[in-house]
Design an enzyme around this catalytic site. Structure first.
Site, PDB file in Angstrom:
ATOM      1  N   LYS A 118       0.823  -1.256   0.073  1.00 13.11           N
ATOM      2  CA  LYS A 118      -0.161  -0.066  -0.023  1.00 13.11           C
ATOM      3  C   LYS A 118       1.110   1.194   0.129  1.00 13.11           C
ATOM      4  O   LYS A 118       1.873   1.183   0.692  1.00 13.11           O
ATOM      5  CB  LYS A 118      -0.911  -0.183   1.282  1.00 13.11           C
ATOM      6  N   SER A 161      -9.372   1.396   2.835  1.00 13.94           N
ATOM      7  CA  SER A 161      -8.709   2.415   2.022  1.00 13.94           C
ATOM      8  C   SER A 161      -7.639   1.547   1.204  1.00 13.94           C
ATOM      9  O   SER A 161      -6.720   2.008   0.268  1.00 13.94           O
ATOM     10  CB  SER A 161      -7.722   3.416   2.888  1.00 13.94           C
ATOM     11  N   SER A 165      -9.870  -0.928   6.857  1.00 20.31           N
ATOM     12  CA  SER A 165      -9.327  -0.655   5.443  1.00 20.31           C
ATOM     13  C   SER A 165      -8.612  -2.130   5.065  1.00 20.31           C
ATOM     14  O   SER A 165      -8.042  -2.187   4.081  1.00 20.31           O
ATOM     15  CB  SER A 165      -8.267   0.166   5.655  1.00 20.31           C
TER      16      SER A 165
END
Lengths: 488, 488
Positions: free
Chosen positions: A78, A152, A176
């Site tokens: 990420k 996210s 997330s």
């Protein structure tokens, strides 16, 4: 056919000499190009070039695969987690910087033999559960591209779902690491906070952030956790955990909390109730005894996260940047984050007291159960729906995830089925939740439930999680997947 | 001669039938009147009447003293802790209310046979370490009336020091249960936070408040703790503690941390260094091995308490009141408390992160020591000095106490000597500090140190803490005490 990148599958090939890391990376690079050609899903903010990936593969040459638990295993990161020499953007181009060293978790994974393949798209500054709040474009779901990926940790989930990485790192403050797992038919491990250090990770809410793992199977997630976990001197919130006591996840009988009927919310999803009932039945079949649990104090904590002072941590995390160039932020992210500066210290402490009260109310629940089970998310939304109603639908997706970190719990999201035609056969799943430190029992139970409940992992047609002796699922292959499974 | 109210002394008299609670209360009432006549020390905000005290004594009639661990033991209560039917003021008359039920700790003590004798003066809303910030007048020291009593639990300490109560309840957020103990030659127990519940106590900083105990001896403090400790459903910060493991306090050898020379600060007190060295030598003689400790991360936490967001908790605790009638507050208290509203939530979290960092830095210290030893306060100040410089001298008194609650430590302040003539023979002492849960080992060591180090307790000439076999102290009776000991 998409690649089968499950860790035991790759490891067996490396150990018997039928595959080298360089060969895998070459195949993987071709698969990435094929996915790009098929559909622009906005997975990557910065994919590594073939040469960059091969450099990591070369570093493994001459090493004994036996000595490295993640030898040659490709993983995605990420883009709020540092990878040395590659820009970190947090999905905010003006914020970008290029770190000289990788985040400690990334360092540990590379030291264990894993190969980074790219930095993935996210809801800007990890604020969101949808994966559309990014100037790099809305990240499209791996199963059905009209749907949100969840966020996210959007691209991290989608890259694993599509067979472009064996596993990926996300971050999970409010869900997330779990919501995108469900929406992409993956296992999502939200470890006990502090178990994976956050040194080199851009904070969201530093006091309750967790680095998370997306994997094809619970066993793969456990292997990643084993290689990356443990205290780090640079992260005062990092912790080591001792043995976990009773392993309810491997036991013939266990007790699991199930929210009362009035606590269940599916936000209009017609398939939610039956999906949840089916998952509960699987757990009963595995030896579990359901115990009815009043979810209201947990839900009160979830509300506190949204309405309370923790958003001020998001402000604090990027304070110098947001004060200098507020216009650089995504408008939704900016609106949410700027609320943080208006909150006062007395209100902050009042919320901490309320959290303590709720924590006390939830404590006796754990005397009667080994784990708590909830839907991972109530439903799945299309990108167009979220763009039309960005705040409310985002909140809906966090209905069952927001309370977990504030209450210092560990969680594993597990796929348990596919919804019907009206929901476009999107995947569905539940989350297994237990007090901090119980990560391994949760993963053990997740593995058993997963093998029993669904035939395939991610958006692939592979079934690497099938354990010898597990009951084969007799359900037909979900028709909604066929269209996707032929891509790439 | 002042009364000997030590718990074993009174208990022996009750058990052999030579004393009844009503007789004791009658003697005590006379002693209170005599103290009033001798000097107005501003100890009480509301002393109980003879009849009110006798009502509690009558309630014990017919009860077996064996069955009640605190049968007939008189105690004083800081006036931020509720006693049913008596106004609670927190030293702010406009704030006063009359509670229908007593604070949970008070209920438990009364249930154990103890008799409340009055509500004591304090620094308003427990904000201060001096005992002069009160509209009820500066509370005068029990040993030397020109000196501050210490605060905020001012009257609670002085009442015990003068033999008007066997023990008393204070509260201790930043040192309010320790500084007055030293200045009045008493044992001050600041238990592990949450060990004594705060239900019915006006909060100062709710997240780090502790109810504290002033006693003539460590043994008396332990008896009070045993009767009042344990979780309470009304206080989410309350905790129960399991067994404490190794009892370093009763062991023949133990390791104690001593601040490095450069960490020691006596604010100009000429006798401080020798007093501290003497206390350290007593611990060595008891079997202790001193280990040099860098006090700077502890001191950084202390600074954080003063400069950080915790003052906002004081604001939050009386928010409705201070917003309605700010003019009702003592000007110093108001100035301090109103700072809380200007602090933002992002700054609050930034301070919580810093605390976490400091907590991590202090953690390894505990691997090398069983307890940490510091002066309780650097020096003693006269009332006139504090009135001339109210903020700075108050801060000086908290130099060694402020970090304890923020770091979740337990502490016992122990008298260890009397200073010289230039300091008017005021008492001096050290504080024994250990991680939460270690209260009983700390009290055991405190008892041994106390019996060895000083001949008398409080402002009395009694020596109830002398254990059989303890080495008698050969120092002459401090001359500064003589003047006081003849009063009353």
């Amino acid at each position: 056919m998409r690649l089968d990148l499950s860790i035991p599958h790759l490891r067996a090939a490396y150990l018997d000499g039928t595959l080298t890391p360089a060969q895998l990376i070459t195949q993987l690079h071709a698969a990435m190009l094929a996915e790009d050609a098929a559909l622009q899903r906005n997975i990557w903010i910065r994919r590594l070039t073939l040469d960059e990936m091969l450099a990591y593969a070369s570093a493994l040459e001459g090493r004994d695969p036996h000595s490295l638990p993640l030898y040659g295993i490709p993983f995605a990161i990420k883009d709020n987690i540092d990878l040395a020499g590659i820009p970190t953007t947090a999905a905010c181009p003006d914020y970008a910087y290029t770190p000289e060293v990788s985040a400690v978790v990334v360092q540990r994974l590379i030291a264990a033999g894993a190969i980074p393949v790219g930095k993935t798209n996210l809801d800007q500054f990890a604020t969101g559960l949808v994966g559309v709040r990014s100037p790099f474009g809305a990240c499209r779901n791996s199963i059905h591209p009209d749907y949100v990926s969840g966020g996210s940790s959007a691209g991290s989930a989608v890259s694993v779902g599509l067979g472009l990485a064996s596993f990926s790192l996300g971050t999970d403050t409010a869900g997330s690491g779990r919501v995108p797992a469900m929406l992409n038919n993956l296992v999502g491990l939200k470890p006990s906070c502090g178990r994976l250090p956050t040194t080199g990770v851009i904070p969201a809410c530093r006091s309750i952030d967790a680095v998370s793992v997306f994997a094809l199977t619970a066993g793969d997630a456990a292997a990643v956790l084993a290689a990356a976990q443990g205290e780090d001197a640079g992260d005062s919130y990092s912790r080591s955990f001792g043995p976990y006591g009773h392993n309810f996840g491997a036991a013939n009988s266990f007790r699991f909390g199930v929210p009362r009927a009035q606590d269940l919310e599916f936000h209009g999803n017609p398939d939610g109730p039956a999906q949840f009932a089916s998952a509960v039945q699987h757990l009963i079949d595995l030896g579990g005894t359901p115990v009815s649990v009043d979810l209201s104090p947990f839900r009160a904590v979830a509300t506190l996260l949204y309405e309370g002072p923790w958003v001020a941590e998001r402000y604090q995390a990027i304070r110098a940047f947001i004060e200098k160039s507020p216009g650089s932020l995504h408008p939704v992210t900016r609106a949410i984050t700027e609320k943080g500066i208006a909150i006062t210290a007395p209100d902050t402490f009042a919320a901490l007291y309320k959290l303590k009260d709720m924590e006390r109310l939830t404590r006796p629940v754990w005397d009667g159960i080994d784990l708590l089970v909830t839907p991972t998310a109530s439903t799945a939304y299309k990108i167009a729906e979220v763009e039309a109603d960005p705040i409310r639908l985002n909140s809906n997706l966090g209905h069952y995830t927001n309370f977990v970190n504030l209450l210092d719990l560990a969680a594993v999201a597990v796929p348990t089925g596919f919804m019907g035609e009206s929901m476009d056969h999107m995947p569905w799943g539940i989350t297994l939740v237990a007090p901090a430190g119980q990560d391994l029992p949760l993963l053990d139970l997740a593995a058993r439930l997963h093998a029993r409940a669904v035939p395939i992992v991610g958006a692939t047609r592979h079934a690497p999680h099938r354990l010898p002796g597990a009951t084969p699922d007799t359900k037909p292959f979900p028709s909604g997947l066929v269209q996707v499974a032929v891509c790439g």
